[in-house]
Scaffold this motif. Structure first.
Motif, PDB file in Angstrom:
ATOM      1  N   PHE A   1       0.815  -1.212   0.000  1.00 35.62           N
ATOM      2  CA  PHE A   1       0.000   0.000   0.000  1.00 35.62           C
ATOM      3  C   PHE A   1       0.850   1.263   0.000  1.00 35.62           C
ATOM      4  CE2 PHE A   1      -3.904   2.177   0.583  1.00 35.62           C
ATOM      5  CZ  PHE A   1      -3.720   3.178   1.526  1.00 35.62           C
ATOM      6  N   SER A   2       1.921   1.268   0.750  1.00 34.02           N
ATOM      7  CA  SER A   2       2.725   2.476   0.894  1.00 34.02           C
ATOM      8  C   SER A   2       3.487   2.850  -0.377  1.00 34.02           C
ATOM      9  CB  SER A   2       3.708   2.317   2.053  1.00 34.02           C
ATOM     10  OG  SER A   2       4.556   1.212   1.823  1.00 34.02           O
ATOM     11  N   ASN A   3       3.441   2.002  -1.400  1.00 31.28           N
ATOM     12  CA  ASN A   3       4.076   2.307  -2.681  1.00 31.28           C
ATOM     13  C   ASN A   3       3.145   3.011  -3.658  1.00 31.28           C
ATOM     14  OD1 ASN A   3       6.446   1.121  -1.847  1.00 31.28           O
ATOM     15  ND2 ASN A   3       6.175  -0.749  -3.046  1.00 31.28           N
ATOM     16  N   TYR A   4       1.871   3.126  -3.294  1.00 37.29           N
ATOM     17  CA  TYR A   4       0.860   3.603  -4.227  1.00 37.29           C
ATOM     18  C   TYR A   4       0.299   4.968  -3.831  1.00 37.29           C
ATOM     19  CZ  TYR A   4       0.709  -0.984  -6.402  1.00 37.29           C
ATOM     20  OH  TYR A   4       1.039  -2.116  -7.088  1.00 37.29           O
ATOM     21  N   ALA A   5       0.182   5.836  -4.838  1.00 40.62           N
ATOM     22  CA  ALA A   5      -0.658   7.009  -4.649  1.00 40.62           C
ATOM     23  C   ALA A   5      -2.108   6.531  -4.612  1.00 40.62           C
ATOM     24  CB  ALA A   5      -0.466   7.997  -5.792  1.00 40.62           C
ATOM     25  N   MET A   6      -2.906   7.203  -3.804  1.00 40.37           N
ATOM     26  CA  MET A   6      -4.311   6.820  -3.679  1.00 40.37           C
ATOM     27  C   MET A   6      -5.188   8.019  -4.016  1.00 40.37           C
ATOM     28  SD  MET A   6      -4.216   3.652  -2.841  1.00 40.37           S
ATOM     29  CE  MET A   6      -5.967   3.436  -2.521  1.00 40.37           C
ATOM     30  N   SER A   7      -6.276   7.745  -4.678  1.00 36.81           N
ATOM     31  CA  SER A   7      -7.162   8.823  -5.074  1.00 36.81           C
ATOM     32  C   SER A   7      -8.611   8.410  -4.920  1.00 36.81           C
ATOM     33  CB  SER A   7      -6.875   9.260  -6.513  1.00 36.81           C
ATOM     34  OG  SER A   7      -6.904   8.163  -7.388  1.00 36.81           O
ATOM     35  N   TRP A   8      -9.469   9.408  -4.902  1.00 33.56           N
ATOM     36  CA  TRP A   8     -10.913   9.230  -4.930  1.00 33.56           C
ATOM     37  C   TRP A   8     -11.450   9.906  -6.187  1.00 33.56           C
ATOM     38  CZ3 TRP A   8     -13.667   6.252  -1.597  1.00 33.56           C
ATOM     39  CH2 TRP A   8     -13.065   5.901  -0.386  1.00 33.56           C
ATOM     40  N   TYR A   9     -12.256   9.154  -6.898  1.00 30.60           N
ATOM     41  CA  TYR A   9     -12.990   9.664  -8.050  1.00 30.60           C
ATOM     42  C   TYR A   9     -14.472   9.590  -7.722  1.00 30.60           C
ATOM     43  CZ  TYR A   9      -8.960   9.526 -11.269  1.00 30.60           C
ATOM     44  OH  TYR A   9      -7.767   9.742 -11.903  1.00 30.60           O
ATOM     45  N   ARG A  10     -15.260  10.303  -8.501  1.00 29.68           N
ATOM     46  CA  ARG A  10     -16.710  10.167  -8.369  1.00 29.68           C
ATOM     47  C   ARG A  10     -17.356  10.266  -9.742  1.00 29.68           C
ATOM     48  NH1 ARG A  10     -18.241  15.852  -5.240  1.00 29.68           N
ATOM     49  NH2 ARG A  10     -17.862  17.271  -7.006  1.00 29.68           N
ATOM     50  N   GLN A  11     -18.530   9.673  -9.826  1.00 29.32           N
ATOM     51  CA  GLN A  11     -19.312   9.747 -11.060  1.00 29.32           C
ATOM     52  C   GLN A  11     -20.767   9.933 -10.701  1.00 29.32           C
ATOM     53  OE1 GLN A  11     -18.875   6.491 -13.867  1.00 29.32           O
ATOM     54  NE2 GLN A  11     -19.455   7.861 -15.538  1.00 29.32           N
ATOM     55  N   ALA A  12     -21.309  11.053 -11.143  1.00 19.80           N
ATOM     56  CA  ALA A  12     -22.720  11.354 -10.937  1.00 19.80           C
ATOM     57  C   ALA A  12     -23.505  10.852 -12.143  1.00 19.80           C
ATOM     58  CB  ALA A  12     -22.907  12.854 -10.756  1.00 19.80           C
ATOM     59  N   PRO A  13     -24.799  10.604 -11.974  1.00 20.28           N
ATOM     60  CA  PRO A  13     -25.615  10.127 -13.097  1.00 20.28           C
ATOM     61  C   PRO A  13     -25.539  11.074 -14.290  1.00 20.28           C
ATOM     62  CG  PRO A  13     -26.815   9.939 -11.038  1.00 20.28           C
ATOM     63  CD  PRO A  13     -25.557  10.690 -10.732  1.00 20.28           C
ATOM     64  N   GLY A  14     -25.252  10.513 -15.455  1.00 18.84           N
ATOM     65  CA  GLY A  14     -25.200  11.306 -16.671  1.00 18.84           C
ATOM     66  C   GLY A  14     -23.969  12.164 -16.838  1.00 18.84           C
ATOM     67  N   LYS A  15     -23.010  12.020 -15.923  1.00 23.55           N
ATOM     68  CA  LYS A  15     -21.797  12.834 -15.991  1.00 23.55           C
ATOM     69  C   LYS A  15     -20.563  11.937 -16.094  1.00 23.55           C
ATOM     70  CE  LYS A  15     -23.514  16.870 -13.500  1.00 23.55           C
ATOM     71  NZ  LYS A  15     -23.237  17.850 -12.414  1.00 23.55           N
ATOM     72  N   GLU A  16     -19.470  12.545 -16.539  1.00 24.39           N
ATOM     73  CA  GLU A  16     -18.219  11.802 -16.635  1.00 24.39           C
ATOM     74  C   GLU A  16     -17.602  11.638 -15.239  1.00 24.39           C
ATOM     75  OE1 GLU A  16     -16.770  13.086 -21.140  1.00 24.39           O
ATOM     76  OE2 GLU A  16     -15.530  13.556 -19.409  1.00 24.39           O
ATOM     77  N   ARG A  17     -16.803  10.596 -15.125  1.00 28.77           N
ATOM     78  CA  ARG A  17     -16.091  10.366 -13.875  1.00 28.77           C
ATOM     79  C   ARG A  17     -15.074  11.489 -13.679  1.00 28.77           C
ATOM     80  NH1 ARG A  17     -14.288   4.240 -13.040  1.00 28.77           N
ATOM     81  NH2 ARG A  17     -16.525   4.042 -13.453  1.00 28.77           N
ATOM     82  N   GLU A  18     -14.943  11.983 -12.447  1.00 29.94           N
ATOM     83  CA  GLU A  18     -14.007  13.062 -12.193  1.00 29.94           C
ATOM     84  C   GLU A  18     -13.145  12.752 -10.971  1.00 29.94           C
ATOM     85  OE1 GLU A  18     -15.449  16.847 -10.822  1.00 29.94           O
ATOM     86  OE2 GLU A  18     -17.103  15.961  -9.682  1.00 29.94           O
ATOM     87  N   LEU A  19     -11.908  13.255 -11.029  1.00 29.92           N
ATOM     88  CA  LEU A  19     -11.000  13.113  -9.897  1.00 29.92           C
ATOM     89  C   LEU A  19     -11.419  14.087  -8.798  1.00 29.92           C
ATOM     90  CD1 LEU A  19      -8.354  12.029  -8.628  1.00 29.92           C
ATOM     91  CD2 LEU A  19      -7.166  13.875  -9.828  1.00 29.92           C
ATOM     92  N   VAL A  20     -11.570  13.559  -7.591  1.00 25.57           N
ATOM     93  CA  VAL A  20     -11.964  14.382  -6.445  1.00 25.57           C
ATOM     94  C   VAL A  20     -10.743  14.799  -5.629  1.00 25.57           C
ATOM     95  CG1 VAL A  20     -13.268  14.402  -4.292  1.00 25.57           C
ATOM     96  CG2 VAL A  20     -14.216  13.263  -6.314  1.00 25.57           C
ATOM     97  N   ALA A  21      -9.892  13.819  -5.307  1.00 19.95           N
ATOM     98  CA  ALA A  21      -8.738  14.105  -4.461  1.00 19.95           C
ATOM     99  C   ALA A  21      -7.701  13.012  -4.640  1.00 19.95           C
ATOM    100  CB  ALA A  21      -9.145  14.189  -2.990  1.00 19.95           C
ATOM    101  N   ILE A  22      -6.435  13.372  -4.405  1.00 23.42           N
ATOM    102  CA  ILE A  22      -5.347  12.412  -4.516  1.00 23.42           C
ATOM    103  C   ILE A  22      -4.336  12.673  -3.404  1.00 23.42           C
ATOM    104  CG2 ILE A  22      -4.106  13.865  -6.171  1.00 23.42           C
ATOM    105  CD1 ILE A  22      -3.186  11.210  -7.517  1.00 23.42           C
ATOM    106  N   VAL A  23      -3.750  11.600  -2.902  1.00 21.38           N
ATOM    107  CA  VAL A  23      -2.728  11.711  -1.865  1.00 21.38           C
ATOM    108  C   VAL A  23      -1.522  10.876  -2.292  1.00 21.38           C
ATOM    109  CG1 VAL A  23      -3.748   9.840  -0.506  1.00 21.38           C
ATOM    110  CG2 VAL A  23      -2.240  11.490   0.611  1.00 21.38           C
ATOM    111  N   SER A  24      -0.338  11.411  -2.065  1.00 19.64           N
ATOM    112  CA  SER A  24       0.878  10.708  -2.457  1.00 19.64           C
ATOM    113  C   SER A  24       1.096   9.471  -1.589  1.00 19.64           C
ATOM    114  CB  SER A  24       2.079  11.655  -2.346  1.00 19.64           C
ATOM    115  OG  SER A  24       2.214  12.109  -1.004  1.00 19.64           O
TER     116      SER A  24
END
Length: 116
Positions: free
Chosen positions: A29-52
């Motif tokens: 786990f400690s080798n990977y950047a981690m992020s949160w994405y979200r996708q709302a109905p009818g919309k494209e997936r978007e990056l919300v936040a990322i941590v190194s």
């Protein structure tokens, strides 16, 4: 195999808070950047936040800056997304993603609904 399991989603009123968690297994786990994405109905997936990988650097979408906080606990193989002052437009399926050197693994997603 690599698994990412999100939890903490649900229904919340506008102005409320939720904390999402994503537990990782099958990877260093400690080798990977981690992020949160979200996708709302009818919309494209978007990056919300990322941590190194070491948690020292974070970045946020403009739409959530000042309201959301991403953090990680490498001892627990878990990444979090604290969401405050939630708005109806935050309603979406939220996905946890592990990334490193072109490799990406997605979780199955957790639904967040902001509604009165």
């Amino acid at each position: 195999q690599v698994q990412l399991v999100e939890s903490g989603g649900g229904l919340v009123q506008p102005g409320g808070s939720l904390r999402l968690s994503c537990a990782a297994s099958g990877l260093t786990f400690s080798n990977y950047a981690m992020s949160w994405y979200r996708q709302a109905p009818g919309k494209e997936r978007e990056l919300v936040a990322i941590v190194s990988s070491n948690g020292g650097n974070t970045n946020y979408a403009d739409s959530v800056k000042g309201r959301f906080t991403i953090s990680r606990d490498n001892a627990k193989n878990t990444v979090y997304l604290q969401m405050n002052s939630l708005k109806p437009e935050d309603t979406a399926v939220y996905y946890c993603v592990a990334g490193r050197l072109g490799f990406r693994k997605w979780g199955q997603g957790t639904q967040v609904t902001v509604s009165s």
